[in-house]
Design an enzyme around this catalytic site. Structure first.
Site, PDB file in Angstrom:
ATOM      1  N   SER A 162      36.645  61.576  97.015  1.00  0.00           N
ATOM      2  CA  SER A 162      35.726  60.696  96.287  1.00  0.00           C
ATOM      3  C   SER A 162      34.273  61.124  96.245  1.00  0.00           C
ATOM      4  O   SER A 162      33.502  60.548  95.486  1.00  0.00           O
ATOM      5  CB  SER A 162      35.797  59.284  96.845  1.00  0.00           C
ATOM      6  OG  SER A 162      36.887  58.629  96.269  1.00  0.00           O
ATOM      7  N   SER A 189      36.004  58.252  93.704  1.00  0.00           N
ATOM      8  CA  SER A 189      35.531  56.907  93.453  1.00  0.00           C
ATOM      9  C   SER A 189      34.014  56.771  93.435  1.00  0.00           C
ATOM     10  O   SER A 189      33.497  55.806  92.877  1.00  0.00           O
ATOM     11  CB  SER A 189      36.113  55.962  94.509  1.00  0.00           C
ATOM     12  OG  SER A 189      35.664  56.310  95.801  1.00  0.00           O
ATOM     13  N   LYS A 229      26.357  54.185  97.893  1.00  0.00           N
ATOM     14  CA  LYS A 229      27.588  53.666  97.282  1.00  0.00           C
ATOM     15  C   LYS A 229      27.783  52.228  97.771  1.00  0.00           C
ATOM     16  O   LYS A 229      27.424  51.900  98.912  1.00  0.00           O
ATOM     17  CB  LYS A 229      28.747  54.566  97.727  1.00  0.00           C
ATOM     18  CG  LYS A 229      30.100  54.275  97.090  1.00  0.00           C
ATOM     19  CD  LYS A 229      31.111  55.330  97.548  1.00  0.00           C
ATOM     20  CE  LYS A 229      32.501  55.115  96.987  1.00  0.00           C
ATOM     21  NZ  LYS A 229      33.447  56.161  97.435  1.00  0.00           N
TER      22      LYS A 229
HETATM   23  N1  GLN Z   1      41.158  59.444  94.402  1.00  0.00           N
HETATM   24  C1  GLN Z   1      41.643  59.196  95.732  1.00  0.00           C
HETATM   25  C2  GLN Z   1      42.269  57.824  95.810  1.00  0.00           C
HETATM   26  O1  GLN Z   1      42.363  57.196  94.813  1.00  0.00           O
HETATM   27  C3  GLN Z   1      40.537  59.354  96.731  1.00  0.00           C
HETATM   28  C4  GLN Z   1      39.644  58.200  96.841  1.00  0.00           C
HETATM   29  C5  GLN Z   1      38.586  58.371  97.879  1.00  0.00           C
HETATM   30  O2  GLN Z   1      38.324  59.475  98.355  1.00  0.00           O
HETATM   31  N2  GLN Z   1      38.015  57.252  98.282  1.00  0.00           N
HETATM   32  O3  GLN Z   1      42.680  57.377  96.830  1.00  0.00           O
END
Ligand code: GLN
Length: 476
Positions: free
Chosen positions: A165, A141, A66
């Protein structure tokens, strides 16, 4: 195949690079390719094989990172304009471990800017498409990593999970996503979002791969004071019987879950029972506190962590300004996207004098209550079973940028991060729209062996085929 010389690592790498060349445009899973690094590593692996040296577990296997995992000499942007052009001068610990094993890095994968989002649409490179249906989101994400793995444009990817994410995009793309216990995988070199929640983990086509990768990357690290590493290896435990394993099902996780997703999960219960697991249902009201706690604390931590982007130290700097203050202000206004700015504003607000007690402190106190609630539940059962996300992958643009609607996507995943627990999402059938449904298994801290073994047994019981979209990617 590498060891028996059926296939050279160079051939394997070229197959992946060719498949990416053909298929990535439709998915936008990779935002940066690293063919030179990949082929150079492959050449070294081939030399080692020729010299008769035995390979380490992940040696020569094509994979991705990532874009918030620092790679020395390779641009690392978090898919933000703010970090475009930033080339780290050091490697994240996880990448250093894998690089030392000759892992073949194919490229960096797409993500929501600074890992803030649940659809991958907040990326400055545009979102990633879902390999099952590219007009739908890949999830976020770590959407690029999940899309790459599910379409077999990589054998595995490392993602990060602050509030879901890794698990959420894995669920949407029909892959395995594993978020380890907080503190078992080093965060050194992971660009910080919310440090008390962030954790690196693998997205894979099987539970066995997730266990293999976890065993390799989970090590104590002096560069991350919160990282103690794993206590025992997981792989030797894979395949053990699960007769008598107690699986708890908290009712609240199923509230507002549409019937088709519910049905897919209900079908798994029969399989669990046939394997000898004991199921019990109970209430866990504190689950409802997850979203407000997470969005207050994660934003607070983000507002502090993102203070470092001032136009001086990293990446983007505005070209026109009169003085330092204007430079910092314009750099941040121009460099950050809307969602990141929203979180910095929210986080600064909940930390400011007069609001601190009402929001930040209260959320911290309630974080303790959620941790205690999980501790209580794990007195009664070994693992918890829930949906990973209440829905399947929806069409791009669905939420029209409504932040609260997007935040709801995380309702089943954030409690795990609040309590620092390990959890895995594995595919379990499909919804009415034919898109994959994910089942989440949650365990107590450091229960990786029990957790991944249960997931592994389920996977074997249901066929044991790699989770990937047929006809895409590399066919060996
Ligand atoms: N969807 C969650 C957020 O927007 C988690 C994001 C993540 O785990 N980096 O914060």
């Amino acid at each position: 195949m590498l060891e028996s010389r059926e296939l050279s690592c160079t051939e394997l790498t070229e197959k992946y690079l060719n498949a990416i060349g053909k298929e990535n445009a439709a998915l936008n899973a990779y935002i940066r390719l690293t063919p030179e690094t990949a082929l150079e590593t492959a050449r070294r692996v081939d030399e080692d094989i020729a010299s008769g040296r035995s390979l380490s577990p992940l040696e020569g296997i094509p994979m991705t990172l990532k874009d918030n995992i620092s790679t020395k000499g390779i641009e690392t942007t978090c898919c933000s304009k703010m970090l475009q052009g930033y080339v780290p001068i050091y490697d994240a610990t996880v990448w250093k471990i894998l690089k030392d094993q000759n892992a073949v890095l194919l490229g960096k994968t797409n993500m929501d800017e600074f890992a803030m989002g649940s659809t991958c649409e907040n990326s400055c490179y545009g979102g990633a498409g879902n390999p099952h249906d590219p007009v739908r989101v890949a999830g976020g994400s770590s959407g690029g990593a999940a899309a790459a793995v599910a379409s077999d444009l990589a054998v595995y990817g490392l993602g990060s999970d602050t509030g879901g994410s890794i698990r959420e995009p894995a669920s949407f793309c029909g892959a395995v996503g594993f978020k380890p216990t907080y503190g078992t995988v080093s965060r050194y070199g992971l660009v910080a979002f919310a440090s008390s929640f962030d954790q690196i983990g693998p997205i894979t086509q099987s539970v066995e791969d997730a266990a293999l990768i976890y065993d390799v990357i989970s090590r104590q690290d002096p560069m991350d004071s919160t990282c103690t590493g794993r206590k025992t290896a997981v792989v030797p435990d894979l395949g053990k019987g699960i007769r008598g394993l107690k699986i708890g099902i908290p009712r609240e996780y199923f509230d507002n879950v549409p019937e088709d997703v519910r049905k897919a999960l209900r079908n798994t219960l029969k399989i669990w029972k046939s394997m000898g697991a004991e199921l019990s249902e109970f209430g866990m009201p504190s689950v409802k506190l997850g979203l407000p706690i997470y969005y207050i604390l994660a934003c607070a931590e983000a507002s502090s962590n993102l203070g470092r982007y001032d136009g001086i130290r990293y990446g983007y700097c505005t070209p026109h300004y009169q003085n330092r203050e204007e430079m910092v202000c314009k750099t941040r206004s121009e460099g950050f996207g809307r969602e990141v700015k929203r979180r910095i504003l929210l986080g600064t607000y909940v930390l400011s004098a007069g609001y601190y007690d009402a929001y930040y402190k209260k959320a911290q106190d309630l974080r303790g209550a959620v941790i205690r609630a999980f501790d209580d539940v794990f007195q009664k059962c070994d693992l918890i079973l829930t949906p990973t996300v209440p829905t399947t992958a929806f069409p791009k643009g669905r939420t029209g940028g409504d932040p609260v609607e997007n935040y709801q996507t995380d309702i089943c995943t954030v409690p795990v991060n609040i309590a620092g627990l390990p959890a895995v999402s594995i595919p379990c059938g499909s919804g009415r729209d034919g898109m994959p449904v994910g089942m989440q298994l949650i365990g107590p801290r450091f229960s990786e062996s029990v957790l991944l073994n249960a997931a592994y047994r389920y996977e074997q019981e249901t066929g044991g085929e790699p989770y990937r979209v047929k006809g895409m990617g590399v066919d060996l």
